[in-house]
Design an enzyme around this catalytic site. Sequence first.
Site, short mmCIF file in Angstrom:
data_model
loop_
_atom_site.label_atom_id
_atom_site.label_comp_id
_atom_site.label_asym_id
_atom_site.label_seq_id
_atom_site.Cartn_x
_atom_site.Cartn_y
_atom_site.Cartn_z
N PHE A 65 0.81 -1.22 0.00
CA PHE A 65 0.00 0.00 0.00
C PHE A 65 0.84 1.27 0.00
O PHE A 65 0.30 2.37 0.10
CB PHE A 65 -0.93 0.02 1.23
CG PHE A 65 -1.81 -1.19 1.33
CD1 PHE A 65 -2.76 -1.47 0.37
CD2 PHE A 65 -1.67 -2.04 2.41
CE1 PHE A 65 -3.57 -2.59 0.47
CE2 PHE A 65 -2.48 -3.18 2.53
CZ PHE A 65 -3.42 -3.45 1.55
N HIS A 76 26.10 19.29 3.90
CA HIS A 76 26.33 20.52 3.13
C HIS A 76 26.05 20.30 1.64
O HIS A 76 26.89 20.56 0.79
CB HIS A 76 27.77 21.00 3.34
CG HIS A 76 28.10 21.29 4.76
ND1 HIS A 76 28.10 22.56 5.30
CD2 HIS A 76 28.43 20.45 5.79
CE1 HIS A 76 28.43 22.51 6.57
NE2 HIS A 76 28.63 21.24 6.90
N HIS A 80 21.49 24.78 1.82
CA HIS A 80 21.68 24.30 3.18
C HIS A 80 22.11 25.43 4.11
O HIS A 80 22.64 26.45 3.68
CB HIS A 80 22.70 23.15 3.23
CG HIS A 80 24.10 23.57 2.86
ND1 HIS A 80 24.56 23.56 1.57
CD2 HIS A 80 25.14 23.99 3.63
CE1 HIS A 80 25.82 23.98 1.54
NE2 HIS A 80 26.20 24.24 2.77
N ASP A 82 24.47 26.60 7.26
CA ASP A 82 25.68 26.34 8.03
C ASP A 82 25.48 26.81 9.47
O ASP A 82 25.11 27.97 9.71
CB ASP A 82 26.88 27.09 7.44
CG ASP A 82 27.42 26.44 6.18
OD1 ASP A 82 27.01 25.32 5.85
OD2 ASP A 82 28.24 27.10 5.50
N HIS A 86 30.11 24.27 12.51
CA HIS A 86 30.74 23.85 11.26
C HIS A 86 32.18 24.34 11.17
O HIS A 86 33.00 23.70 10.49
CB HIS A 86 29.92 24.39 10.09
CG HIS A 86 30.53 24.24 8.74
ND1 HIS A 86 31.11 23.06 8.31
CD2 HIS A 86 30.68 25.12 7.71
CE1 HIS A 86 31.56 23.22 7.07
NE2 HIS A 86 31.33 24.45 6.70
N HIS A 214 32.97 32.13 6.67
CA HIS A 214 32.86 31.02 7.61
C HIS A 214 33.47 31.40 8.96
O HIS A 214 32.86 31.19 10.02
CB HIS A 214 33.57 29.78 7.08
CG HIS A 214 32.82 29.02 6.04
ND1 HIS A 214 32.85 29.35 4.70
CD2 HIS A 214 32.03 27.91 6.15
CE1 HIS A 214 32.11 28.48 4.03
NE2 HIS A 214 31.60 27.61 4.87
#
Length: 264
Positions: A65, A76, A80, A82, A86, A214
Site C-alpha cells: 500500500f 552541506h 543548506h 551552516d 561547522h 565562515h
Amino acid sequence: MTVTSKTNSILHQFATALAKQHIQIVDLTNKLSAETPTLRLPEPFPNLVDFSLENVAHFNDDGPFWSHNNMATGEHIGTHLDAPIHWISGKDGKDVASIEPERLIGDAVVLDFSAESAENPDFLLEIDHVKAWEAQHGPLPENGWLLFRTGWDQYAQDQQAFLNEDETGSHTPGISAQCAKWLAEETKISGLGVETVGIDAGKGAELDPPFPIHYHLLGNDKYGVTSLQNLASLPTRGAVIVVAPLPIVNGTASPCRVYALVEG
C-alpha cells in the site's frame, strides 16, 4: 482580560492574506537530487556523499500500500544552512538543532551585485558597497538576513558552471575578509544568504583568514545559507525570509527549504 477576536488577530489576517494571495510565497530553494551541484574539496580532503535515494518499497510485495525510500546525503548539499559548529571559530557554539527558530525568520534585504559578478566572477563585496547600499535603502535589518544576489542561480543545475573551476581554482563571487568581519561584528543580522555553492568566494582560501565568512560569521553566532534561487523575484527590502533546516543534533549543517514572503 480582553480576548482578541480570532477574526481580528494578526495571525488570522496573515492567513487570510496568504489565502487571497495578497502575500506571495517565493521558493528560494534549489531542487535536491543526485544531479544537484555540490562542492568538491581538493585532495587529500574527503568529500561528503552526494544526495541519493534508494527505493525500499513501491506498491509491491515489500509495500503493498505504500512507497518509501532510504535517503543518503551529506549535510552541506544543495540549499543548506551552516551552523556555528561547522567552523573552528564556532566549534563551541550551536549545532543546527540549537539554533532558535526566531533567528531563522526575519526581514530580508537583497543586495544586487549581479552586474558586477557577471563582469568579474571573482567579485568581492566590500564594506563600502554595503554602506553605499544602506545610504540609499536604509540600515541592514536587526535579526534579519542579508541576501547577496550575484546571478549565480542561473548555473544551479550545471556542476561545471556552478563551481566555475580552472587550473587556478574556483571562481565565484563572495565577501571580502574586511567585509566579513564587519558584517559579523558590527551588524545585528542573523545571517547571510548566497546563490553560490558556499558562503565564501570561490577563492576564499586565499583570503586572510581563509574562508573569512565562515570564520567571522559562524564565530559570531550568525548563520549562512547557500545555493539560493530566485532572489531576482524579491524586492530590495520588504520581504520576510523563512529558513527551515532539519533540527539535526550535533549537525554542522542541514539541507533546508527556504521561502520568502512578499506583499503583492
